[in-house]
Design a protein around this motif. Structure first.
Motif, mmCIF file in Angstrom:
data_model
loop_
_atom_site.group_PDB
_atom_site.id
_atom_site.type_symbol
_atom_site.label_atom_id
_atom_site.label_comp_id
_atom_site.label_asym_id
_atom_site.label_seq_id
_atom_site.Cartn_x
_atom_site.Cartn_y
_atom_site.Cartn_z
ATOM 1 N N ASP A 46 0.831 -1.201 0.000
ATOM 2 C CA ASP A 46 0.000 0.000 0.000
ATOM 3 C C ASP A 46 0.867 1.253 0.000
ATOM 4 O O ASP A 46 0.408 2.328 -0.390
ATOM 5 N N CYS A 47 2.111 1.102 0.439
ATOM 6 C CA CYS A 47 3.038 2.241 0.470
ATOM 7 C C CYS A 47 4.469 1.702 0.547
ATOM 8 O O CYS A 47 4.700 0.612 1.070
ATOM 9 N N VAL A 48 5.409 2.486 0.018
ATOM 10 C CA VAL A 48 6.836 2.144 0.095
ATOM 11 C C VAL A 48 7.563 3.254 0.841
ATOM 12 O O VAL A 48 7.343 4.442 0.568
ATOM 13 N N VAL A 49 8.396 2.882 1.797
ATOM 14 C CA VAL A 49 9.267 3.828 2.504
ATOM 15 C C VAL A 49 10.698 3.423 2.184
ATOM 16 O O VAL A 49 11.097 2.285 2.442
ATOM 17 N N MET A 50 11.475 4.363 1.620
ATOM 18 C CA MET A 50 12.829 4.036 1.157
ATOM 19 C C MET A 50 13.878 4.820 1.937
ATOM 20 O O MET A 50 13.665 5.979 2.304
ATOM 21 N N ASP A 51 15.019 4.189 2.163
ATOM 22 C CA ASP A 51 16.191 4.888 2.686
ATOM 23 C C ASP A 51 16.839 5.605 1.506
ATOM 24 O O ASP A 51 17.531 4.994 0.694
ATOM 25 N N GLY A 52 16.610 6.905 1.395
ATOM 26 C CA GLY A 52 17.067 7.665 0.237
ATOM 27 C C GLY A 52 18.560 7.880 0.164
ATOM 28 O O GLY A 52 19.073 8.245 -0.900
ATOM 29 N N ASP A 53 19.269 7.675 1.259
ATOM 30 C CA ASP A 53 20.713 7.890 1.230
ATOM 31 C C ASP A 53 21.427 6.846 0.377
ATOM 32 O O ASP A 53 22.597 7.013 0.048
ATOM 33 N N CYS A 54 20.727 5.771 0.024
ATOM 34 C CA CYS A 54 21.331 4.734 -0.812
ATOM 35 C C CYS A 54 21.053 4.970 -2.297
ATOM 36 O O CYS A 54 21.575 4.250 -3.146
ATOM 37 N N LEU A 55 20.242 5.956 -2.597
ATOM 38 C CA LEU A 55 19.850 6.188 -3.983
ATOM 39 C C LEU A 55 20.882 7.033 -4.724
ATOM 40 O O LEU A 55 21.532 7.895 -4.151
ATOM 41 N N ARG A 56 20.984 6.785 -6.000
ATOM 42 C CA ARG A 56 21.743 7.638 -6.906
ATOM 43 C C ARG A 56 20.827 7.953 -8.071
ATOM 44 O O ARG A 56 19.980 7.145 -8.441
ATOM 45 N N ARG A 57 20.990 9.093 -8.665
ATOM 46 C CA ARG A 57 20.035 9.564 -9.677
ATOM 47 C C ARG A 57 19.812 8.563 -10.809
ATOM 48 O O ARG A 57 18.716 8.407 -11.306
ATOM 49 N N GLU A 58 20.855 7.860 -11.225
ATOM 50 C CA GLU A 58 20.710 6.916 -12.338
ATOM 51 C C GLU A 58 20.664 5.467 -11.863
ATOM 52 O O GLU A 58 20.835 4.550 -12.642
ATOM 53 N N SER A 59 20.439 5.248 -10.580
ATOM 54 C CA SER A 59 20.488 3.884 -10.057
ATOM 55 C C SER A 59 19.271 3.078 -10.479
ATOM 56 O O SER A 59 18.211 3.600 -10.795
ATOM 57 N N ASP A 60 19.439 1.752 -10.475
ATOM 58 C CA ASP A 60 18.331 0.850 -10.789
ATOM 59 C C ASP A 60 17.212 1.010 -9.771
ATOM 60 O O ASP A 60 16.034 0.873 -10.101
ATOM 61 N N GLU A 61 17.586 1.283 -8.527
ATOM 62 C CA GLU A 61 16.578 1.420 -7.476
ATOM 63 C C GLU A 61 15.694 2.647 -7.720
ATOM 64 O O GLU A 61 14.479 2.599 -7.524
ATOM 65 N N LEU A 62 16.286 3.745 -8.150
ATOM 66 C CA LEU A 62 15.488 4.935 -8.452
ATOM 67 C C LEU A 62 14.594 4.687 -9.659
ATOM 68 O O LEU A 62 13.446 5.135 -9.703
ATOM 69 N N GLU A 63 15.104 3.962 -10.637
ATOM 70 C CA GLU A 63 14.285 3.627 -11.800
ATOM 71 C C GLU A 63 13.102 2.753 -11.389
ATOM 72 O O GLU A 63 11.982 2.916 -11.892
ATOM 73 N N ALA A 64 13.340 1.825 -10.466
ATOM 74 C CA ALA A 64 12.256 0.981 -9.967
ATOM 75 C C ALA A 64 11.225 1.833 -9.239
ATOM 76 O O ALA A 64 10.013 1.647 -9.401
ATOM 77 N N ALA A 65 11.706 2.798 -8.440
ATOM 78 C CA ALA A 65 10.779 3.692 -7.727
ATOM 79 C C ALA A 65 9.958 4.506 -8.706
ATOM 80 O O ALA A 65 8.749 4.684 -8.537
ATOM 81 N N ARG A 66 10.601 4.992 -9.770
ATOM 82 C CA ARG A 66 9.890 5.799 -10.778
ATOM 83 C C ARG A 66 8.764 4.991 -11.429
ATOM 84 O O ARG A 66 7.689 5.522 -11.683
ATOM 85 N N ARG A 67 9.005 3.705 -11.667
ATOM 86 C CA ARG A 67 7.969 2.866 -12.278
ATOM 87 C C ARG A 67 6.824 2.601 -11.310
ATOM 88 O O ARG A 67 5.657 2.571 -11.703
ATOM 89 N N HIS A 68 7.156 2.423 -10.041
ATOM 90 C CA HIS A 68 6.128 2.050 -9.069
ATOM 91 C C HIS A 68 5.286 3.235 -8.598
ATOM 92 O O HIS A 68 4.173 3.031 -8.093
ATOM 93 N N THR A 69 5.793 4.460 -8.720
ATOM 94 C CA THR A 69 5.068 5.610 -8.162
ATOM 95 C C THR A 69 3.744 5.880 -8.853
ATOM 96 O O THR A 69 2.922 6.629 -8.316
ATOM 97 N N ARG A 70 3.502 5.315 -10.031
ATOM 98 C CA ARG A 70 2.231 5.546 -10.707
ATOM 99 C C ARG A 70 1.067 4.926 -9.952
ATOM 100 O O ARG A 70 -0.072 5.397 -10.056
#
Length: 342
Positions: A46-70
């Motif tokens: 129902d919701c995702v909470v992420m540790d943002g300090d591990c993210l990088r702008r071009e990382s796979d994790e950020l891309e996954a977040a971008r897909r899921h935010t819809r």
């Protein structure tokens, strides 16, 4: 309520996990090392909470977040909420950024706002944008940007750009939807930021949420049938059906709706053919007994996106245009059915 928490294992993640379990009486929290393109155990949270300090702008994790935010609210926790980093995350569609120094109640406030379809901004950035000193008490108290000037002048095109920005669309997405060059969108945004007296996409989104003209622009798009339902459902599962295949029968339990991408579907009892770009099964999804009101049969080979009841309700709350589209669609079909019976 199911919440997915992502980040490196350790004391911080364990502490946040314990806090999230207190957010709701029925809260179920699953901790994972990272966010991927598929959900753990194929179960959508129902919701995702992420540790943002591990993210990088071009990382796979950020891309996954971008897909899921819809379809799923995403909250990012940051040690240091730098303006550019927050802007990038908001542009990616996340529902909010919370500083790790914030209180648990502030985190809960951000979660509640995200579930309501809003966007939460770090208090430090809001205070900096207003050129006001941030007191200790204010750091833990939710406070928003002031209401915009009622006489603020923005052109109709700038209103459209700002309305799309407020829904988390990137410059490229705005350009594609309005059929203009990306450079034109950037020019409009420069003018908009100056008019609103803001300096970031996040701040502009927060102000836009309070502007009556922005709400009117979103409403008019839905009422006039200009909502791109296909775009809203891009992350939903796509399926193929053969000619003659039955999608559902009258009286069946209703657990999903369908968006027709290709082909024709026949509603047997109503004698209607539904082509590409139409939505099916919405009435049963919202009826008191959750039962199908007609039988749907593929008249040709079809491709469709299926939307579960849970995802449809989530979209209903997160996307005002989608909610109005469904209301208008259900009303028009009920009116047509009454006319046929008269």
């Amino acid at each position: 309520m199911y919440i997915l928490l992502t980040g490196p294992a350790g004391l911080f993640r364990e502490g946040v996990e314990a806090l999230l379990c207190r957010f709701s009486q029925d809260a179920e929290v699953l901790a994972s090392n990272c966010l991927t393109s598929s959900w753990p155990n194929d179960r959508r949270p129902d919701c995702v909470v992420m540790d943002g300090d591990c993210l990088r702008r071009e990382s796979d994790e950020l891309e996954a977040a971008r897909r899921h935010t819809r379809t799923t609210p995403v909250i990012v926790l940051l040690s240091n909420a730098q303006r550019q980093n927050v802007d990038d995350l908001i542009a990616a569609g996340v529902s909010g950024c919370v500083e790790k120094s914030a209180s648990s109640e502030l985190l809960f406030s951000a979660l509640r706002l995200a579930f309501a379809g809003g966007v939460y901004l770090p208090r430090s950035l809001v205070a900096a944008s207003l050129h006001e000193p941030l007191t200790t008490a204010e750091a833990d108290a939710p406070r928003g940007l002031p209401y915009p000037d009622a006489h603020l002048h923005l052109t109709p095109r700038q209103i459209e750009v700002l309305a799309l920005l407020a829904r988390g669309r990137s410059n490229k997405m705005i350009a594609r939807q309005l059929d203009v060059a990306e450079a034109t969108v950037k020019t409009h945004l420069t003018t908009i930021f100056k008019a609103l007296n803001v300096s970031s996409r996040g701040e502009a989104s927060a102000v836009a949420a309070r502007m009556e003209r922005i709400r009117e622009a979103q409403v008019n798009k839905a009422v006039n049938g200009h909502v791109s339902i296909g775009r809203l459902l891009t992350n939903m599962k796509s399926q193929r059906f053969r000619s003659g295949e039955v999608l559902f029968r009258k009286g069946d339990a209703s657990a999903e709706l369908f968006y027709v991408e290709k082909g024709i579907v026949r509603l047997s009892e109503l004698g209607l053919d539904m082509g590409a770009g139409t939505v099916l099964g919405e009435i049963g999804l919202f009826s008191p007994e959750y039962r199908r009101t007609s039988t749907a049969v593929c008249k040709t080979d079809c491709e469709m996106r299926t939307v579960s009841a849970a995802d449809a309700i989530r979209l209903y709350y997160q996307e005002p245009e989608f909610a109005l589209y469904l209301i208008q669609l259900i009303a028009s079909r009920l009116q047509a059915d009454n006319a046929r019976r008269a």
